[in-house]
Design an enzyme around this catalytic site. Structure first.
Site, mmCIF file in Angstrom:
data_model
loop_
_atom_site.group_PDB
_atom_site.id
_atom_site.type_symbol
_atom_site.label_atom_id
_atom_site.label_comp_id
_atom_site.label_asym_id
_atom_site.label_seq_id
_atom_site.Cartn_x
_atom_site.Cartn_y
_atom_site.Cartn_z
ATOM 1 N N CYS A 4 36.083 -13.475 -44.013
ATOM 2 C CA CYS A 4 37.460 -13.089 -44.328
ATOM 3 C C CYS A 4 38.073 -13.833 -45.525
ATOM 4 O O CYS A 4 37.771 -13.489 -46.653
ATOM 5 C CB CYS A 4 38.319 -13.234 -43.077
ATOM 6 S SG CYS A 4 39.783 -12.215 -43.150
ATOM 7 N N HIS A 15 35.651 -11.463 -37.604
ATOM 8 C CA HIS A 15 35.744 -12.664 -36.771
ATOM 9 C C HIS A 15 35.142 -12.306 -35.410
ATOM 10 O O HIS A 15 34.685 -11.187 -35.203
ATOM 11 C CB HIS A 15 37.228 -13.054 -36.576
ATOM 12 C CG HIS A 15 37.969 -13.293 -37.835
ATOM 13 N ND1 HIS A 15 37.715 -14.364 -38.663
ATOM 14 C CD2 HIS A 15 38.961 -12.575 -38.429
ATOM 15 C CE1 HIS A 15 38.546 -14.315 -39.710
ATOM 16 N NE2 HIS A 15 39.300 -13.236 -39.596
HETATM 17 N N1 GLN Z 1 44.865 -14.564 -45.609
HETATM 18 C C1 GLN Z 1 43.891 -13.491 -45.827
HETATM 19 C C2 GLN Z 1 44.460 -12.108 -45.456
HETATM 20 O O1 GLN Z 1 45.472 -12.034 -44.792
HETATM 21 C C3 GLN Z 1 42.640 -13.768 -45.007
HETATM 22 C C4 GLN Z 1 42.870 -13.651 -43.497
HETATM 23 C C5 GLN Z 1 41.686 -14.149 -42.688
HETATM 24 O O2 GLN Z 1 40.940 -15.045 -43.106
HETATM 25 N N2 GLN Z 1 41.520 -13.575 -41.457
HETATM 26 O O3 GLN Z 1 43.871 -11.109 -45.811
#
Ligand code: GLN
Length: 248
Positions: free
Chosen positions: A95, A196
């Site tokens: 992510c 995740h």
């Molecule tokens: N902050 C980034 C987003 O909102 C990554 C989020 C994350 O790592 N789940 O896309």
């Protein structure tokens, strides 16, 4: 005893979604095969690691704020990280980390966080904070010539564009963008994904692909056959999830 060296980037900042669990799964699946997983950590203020000396470099997900906090520090290592990738180190990027290895990440505030430009994609966050890609996700990927479902959970505002080689085809959920056909980025020595879960706990085949890749890279002349582990429980959990999300 065989060893695999893993470098865990920014464990104090990219830790919001429990992606550390991926390291625990790798450690377990290595130890069950009498392989030692050596885990080093790096974050802001630590001595610069020898990135190329690692078999795996791992980084997890995080909020926009933490991504911008670490950005300047990460950029200091741009050339060494790129070289490690080109030399074959395996990168597992989840992510927020996925986003930071592209050209840039335009955050929800409209701020541009420069990326490492290891890969050509770029990410732009949906400006409306209430609109995020959140929920369970299932994709179909091909590993070692075999198709397999990849199961996880996504939570991102970032919409990723210009992905040259996706990780999987979306069967359920969003993917790189809202209602996208594809998710993630995949090449022989990188899995960059929004999943995740943690990813490897729901997808043991992906964990074994990474372990096998690392061993084959160390012993190119040997044919590596990983000892089969008892994944009865993992497969039961996968079937339950697939039945729930992908009605046949
Ligand atoms: N902050 C980034 C987003 O909102 C990554 C989020 C994350 O790592 N789940 O896309």
């Amino acid at each position: 005893m065989q060893e695999i060296k893993l470098l865990y980037l920014y464990p104090d900042l990219l830790e919001l979604y429990g992606d550390f669990g991926n390291i625990q799964v790798l450690k377990y699946r290595c130890e069950q095969r009498n392989i030692k997983l050596i885990i080093d950590e790096y974050s802001i203020g630590d001595d610069t690691p020898d990135f190329e000396s690692y078999d795996i470099i791992f980084a997890g997900g995080g909020a926009d704020n933490e991504q911008s906090i670490l950005s300047d520090d990460l950029m200091k290592h741009k050339e060494s990280i790129k070289k490690a990738f080109e030399n074959g180190t395996f990168f597992l990027l989840i992510c927020g980390a996925y986003q930071l290895f592209g050209k840039y990440y335009k955050g929800v505030e409209g701020n541009i966080i420069p990326g490492l430009e290891v890969f050509d994609y770029y990410t732009v966050s949906e400006p409306d904070r209430t609109k995020r890609c959140i929920g369970n996700i299932v994709t179909k990927a091909c590993f070692d010539g075999e198709e397999t479902e990849i199961i996880g959970f996504e939570n991102h505002g970032g919409q990723t564009f210009d992905v040259e080689k996706p990780f999987g085809k979306v069967l359920f959920g969003n993917g790189n963008k809202f209602q996208d056909e594809y998710e993630g980025y995949f090449k022989e020595n990188v899995i960059a994904t929004y999943l995740h879960g943690p990813l490897l706990s729901k997808n043991p085949k992906v964990a074994d692909y990474i372990i096998k890749y690392c061993l084959e890279r160390k012993e190119p002349s040997e044919e590596i056959k990983l000892k089969k582990l008892d994944d009865t429980f993992e497969e039961k959990c996968r079937k339950q999830l697939l039945d729930r999300f992908i009605k046949k």
